[in-house]
Scaffold this motif. Structure first.
Motif, PDB file in Angstrom:
ATOM      1  N   GLU A   5       0.853  -1.198   0.000  1.00 36.38           N
ATOM      2  CA  GLU A   5       0.000   0.000   0.000  1.00 36.38           C
ATOM      3  C   GLU A   5       0.881   1.236   0.000  1.00 36.38           C
ATOM      4  O   GLU A   5       1.947   1.251   0.617  1.00 36.38           O
ATOM      5  CB  GLU A   5      -0.900   0.011   1.239  1.00 36.38           C
ATOM      6  CG  GLU A   5      -2.020   1.032   1.179  1.00 36.38           C
ATOM      7  CD  GLU A   5      -3.092   0.769   2.252  1.00 36.38           C
ATOM      8  OE1 GLU A   5      -3.983  -0.061   2.006  1.00 36.38           O
ATOM      9  OE2 GLU A   5      -3.014   1.396   3.326  1.00 36.38           O
ATOM     10  N   CYS A   6       0.439   2.265  -0.701  1.00 30.30           N
ATOM     11  CA  CYS A   6       1.084   3.580  -0.587  1.00 30.30           C
ATOM     12  C   CYS A   6       0.170   4.438   0.278  1.00 30.30           C
ATOM     13  O   CYS A   6      -0.999   4.632  -0.048  1.00 30.30           O
ATOM     14  CB  CYS A   6       1.250   4.211  -1.962  1.00 30.30           C
ATOM     15  SG  CYS A   6       1.984   5.867  -1.843  1.00 30.30           S
ATOM     16  N   GLN A   7       0.702   4.912   1.390  1.00 26.23           N
ATOM     17  CA  GLN A   7      -0.113   5.685   2.329  1.00 26.23           C
ATOM     18  C   GLN A   7       0.333   7.148   2.276  1.00 26.23           C
ATOM     19  O   GLN A   7       1.493   7.461   2.533  1.00 26.23           O
ATOM     20  CB  GLN A   7       0.071   5.133   3.744  1.00 26.23           C
ATOM     21  CG  GLN A   7      -0.298   3.656   3.829  1.00 26.23           C
ATOM     22  CD  GLN A   7      -0.121   3.077   5.226  1.00 26.23           C
ATOM     23  OE1 GLN A   7       0.734   3.532   5.993  1.00 26.23           O
ATOM     24  NE2 GLN A   7      -0.923   2.079   5.550  1.00 26.23           N
ATOM     25  N   ILE A   8      -0.603   8.021   1.946  1.00 28.11           N
ATOM     26  CA  ILE A   8      -0.292   9.457   1.882  1.00 28.11           C
ATOM     27  C   ILE A   8      -0.809  10.084   3.171  1.00 28.11           C
ATOM     28  O   ILE A   8      -2.024  10.196   3.368  1.00 28.11           O
ATOM     29  CB  ILE A   8      -0.991  10.116   0.665  1.00 28.11           C
ATOM     30  CG1 ILE A   8      -0.646   9.398  -0.643  1.00 28.11           C
ATOM     31  CG2 ILE A   8      -0.688  11.623   0.609  1.00 28.11           C
ATOM     32  CD1 ILE A   8       0.723   9.674  -1.210  1.00 28.11           C
ATOM     33  N   TYR A   9       0.108  10.440   4.071  1.00 29.18           N
ATOM     34  CA  TYR A   9      -0.299  11.061   5.340  1.00 29.18           C
ATOM     35  C   TYR A   9      -0.306  12.575   5.179  1.00 29.18           C
ATOM     36  O   TYR A   9       0.645  13.166   4.669  1.00 29.18           O
ATOM     37  CB  TYR A   9       0.683  10.679   6.456  1.00 29.18           C
ATOM     38  CG  TYR A   9       0.519   9.247   6.898  1.00 29.18           C
ATOM     39  CD1 TYR A   9      -0.395   8.916   7.893  1.00 29.18           C
ATOM     40  CD2 TYR A   9       1.253   8.234   6.301  1.00 29.18           C
ATOM     41  CE1 TYR A   9      -0.564   7.599   8.298  1.00 29.18           C
ATOM     42  CE2 TYR A   9       1.094   6.918   6.691  1.00 29.18           C
ATOM     43  CZ  TYR A   9       0.179   6.607   7.694  1.00 29.18           C
ATOM     44  OH  TYR A   9       0.008   5.309   8.086  1.00 29.18           O
ATOM     45  N   THR A  10      -1.402  13.203   5.613  1.00 29.17           N
ATOM     46  CA  THR A  10      -1.524  14.645   5.438  1.00 29.17           C
ATOM     47  C   THR A  10      -2.242  15.261   6.647  1.00 29.17           C
ATOM     48  O   THR A  10      -2.325  14.619   7.710  1.00 29.17           O
ATOM     49  CB  THR A  10      -2.226  14.937   4.083  1.00 29.17           C
ATOM     50  OG1 THR A  10      -2.270  16.345   3.886  1.00 29.17           O
ATOM     51  CG2 THR A  10      -3.609  14.347   3.984  1.00 29.17           C
ATOM     52  N   ASP A  11      -2.741  16.497   6.481  1.00 23.12           N
ATOM     53  CA  ASP A  11      -3.359  17.158   7.638  1.00 23.12           C
ATOM     54  C   ASP A  11      -4.871  17.002   7.666  1.00 23.12           C
ATOM     55  O   ASP A  11      -5.545  17.633   8.468  1.00 23.12           O
ATOM     56  CB  ASP A  11      -2.949  18.643   7.677  1.00 23.12           C
ATOM     57  CG  ASP A  11      -3.300  19.373   6.388  1.00 23.12           C
ATOM     58  OD1 ASP A  11      -3.762  18.703   5.433  1.00 23.12           O
ATOM     59  OD2 ASP A  11      -3.107  20.591   6.321  1.00 23.12           O
ATOM     60  N   VAL A  12      -5.440  16.208   6.774  1.00 26.42           N
ATOM     61  CA  VAL A  12      -6.862  15.842   6.857  1.00 26.42           C
ATOM     62  C   VAL A  12      -6.933  14.310   6.894  1.00 26.42           C
ATOM     63  O   VAL A  12      -6.013  13.657   6.413  1.00 26.42           O
ATOM     64  CB  VAL A  12      -7.694  16.350   5.650  1.00 26.42           C
ATOM     65  CG1 VAL A  12      -8.169  17.757   5.832  1.00 26.42           C
ATOM     66  CG2 VAL A  12      -6.930  16.204   4.347  1.00 26.42           C
TER      67      VAL A  12
END
Ligand SMILES: Nc1ncnc2c1ncn2[C@@H]1O[C@H](COP(=O)(O)OP(=O)(O)O)[C@@H](O)[C@H]1O
Ligand SMILES: N[C@@H](CC(=O)OP(=O)(O)O)C(=O)O
Length: 416
Positions: free
Chosen positions: A168-175
């Motif tokens: 999996e590619c997990q994009i961590y952000t502020d939402v």
């Protein structure tokens, strides 16, 4: 054991405390027995600060030097995060794009990834290390540092996940996921559990900056499982699914999945141009030659058959140059007409695969906007989206009114 590529954006690494929190999160995955490759962006605001410095020195810096400069932002965060991981006892090594073999073409400031050399990262993973890779940057065949365009660390993450065949590619952000619209503008926006690649591509290209469009393209093309998550709170986030994997239990697609908007466009009109074959190409040819991308185009039906108005939109950053080309090259070539421009516009778009099988979305959209006294200046449609151009100052009102009218508000969905 799974292999995750985890990308942390600028806000997630925006301070020393946040970098330490990211290190804790990565450690948690590693302690659970997973292999992790981390991709980081520059600390929030840093890329803009560097571009500002460049412009203070030279208002037309060469793209090569700009790339040399802005790529340093990510180099700071890879080393700091790696130090934070070491402090927690996690073996980790940082890599620039060039060190890890992210090979691109030579189109500085908007380079495309051509291949990735994965041996070093695989070796690190086999040795139990975390590889911490600088997002947004690569290297061309001549060894020049390149960058992938603003927001490009998302693309680095997805491309690495594809090259490593990650789970999996997990994009961590502020939402905490992809919402029905930007939750900063509409407090009633709802997190989506899933969204199709096709819809996400439309939302990204129509202005939702939660994911970079090329990252979504990459995920679709190489079947990379892609998830958007919050780096500040736990939760399932939003999974970007192949178009065929959309929830099979739901008999009907929702009509609209999301609303995108952007104030980053400008509109140009040529009034009273001759309505004869070849005029559109005379207008748009010189603009294409200047490498300016055109978005929406509208040509009015000429009332008497001999004169028409021709309107199109470009990115706001290209507005002044486009105006100049129209005045100095196109008008003299046409021999008549008049140019008008407006850079205080916004584009608001409804997106949803459910639109394919439903009529009446456009008429409902126009009615809702008219009830709010919002003037529509241009319209463009495709199978799964309708975009309108409105005054910039009415953009947020339009988004909220449409969000409510199409049943996307929190309370509507919860009460279904
Ligand atoms: N539909 C949407 N869903 C979620 N966030 C959105 C959406 N549209 C726009 N955004 C915005 O995208 C932002 C995250 O993207 P960005 O600022 O580039 O993050 P990062 O710094 O992590 O790369 C959110 O803070 C939110 O304001
Ligand atoms: N730092 C780069 C790359 C990037 O992807 O940043 P972020 O993940 O913060 O959007 C930029 O500002 O464009």
């Amino acid at each position: 054991m799974a292999l995750y590529v985890q990308k942390f954006g600028g806000t997630s690494v925006g301070s020393v405390e946040r970098i330490k929190a990211v290190a804790e999160k990565v450690k948690g995955f590693r302690d659970a027995g997973h292999q992790v490759v981390v991709v980081v962006s520059a600390m929030s605001g840093e890329t803009n600060r560097l571009i500002g410095l460049a412009n203070d020195i030279n208002d037309e810096p060469t793209p090569r030097e700009l790339d040399m400069l802005v790529s340093t932002g990510e180099q700071v965060t890879i080393s700091l995060l790696t130090m934070a991981l070491h402090k927690l006892g996690v073996p980790a090594t940082s890599y620039t794009g060039s060190q890890v073999g992210i090979m691109t073409d030579s189109a500085h400031t908007k380079a495309r990834i051509q291949r990735i050399e994965t041996e070093d990262m695989r070796q690190d993973l086999d040795d139990g290390q975390v590889a911490v890779v600088a997002g947004f940057q690569g290297v061309d065949e001549e060894g020049n540092i390149t960058t992938l365009g603003r927001g490009g660390s998302d693309t680095t993450g997805v491309a690495l996940a594809a090259a490593l065949n990650a789970d999996e590619c997990q994009i961590y952000t502020d939402v905490d996921g992809v919402y029905t619209t930007d939750p900063r503008v509409c407090s009633q926006a709802q997190r989506l559990d899933t969204i199709t690649v096709e819809e996400m591509l439309e939302l990204a290209s129509l202005g939702s900056k939660v994911l970079q469009i090329r990252a979504v393209e990459f995920a679709g093309k190489y079947n990379v499982p892609l998830r958007v998550l919050s780096s500040f709170q736990d939760g399932p986030g939003t999974l970007i699914v192949a178009d065929s994997d959309k929830d099979e239990d739901s008999m009907e697609e929702p009509l609209i999945s999301g609303i995108a908007f952007t104030a980053n466009e400008a509109k140009l009109t040529l009034l009273n141009t001759p309505d004869v074959p070849g005029v559109a190409s005379k207008i748009l040819g010189p603009i294409a030659d200047a490498n300016i991308e055109i978005d929406m185009i509208v040509q009015n039906v000429a009332p008497a058959g001999d004169y028409t108005d021709f309107t199109f939109t470009v990115a706001k950053g290209d507005y002044k140059l486009t105006l100049k080309i129209l005045e100095e090259q196109v008008l003299p070539a046409l021999g008549e007409g008049e140019v008008k421009g407006d850079d205080k516009i916004a584009k608001v778009s409804l997106v949803g695969v459910g639109m394919r099988s439903h009529a009446g979305v456009a008429s409902k959209m126009f009615r809702v906007l008219s009830e709010e006294n919002i003037n529509i200046r241009m319209v463009s449609t495709s199978e799964i989206k309708i975009s309108v151009v409105v005054d910039e100052k009415q953009m947020e009102l339009a988004v909220r009114a449409l969000h409510q009218a199409f049943g996307l508000d929190k309370n509507d969905i919860e009460s279904e």
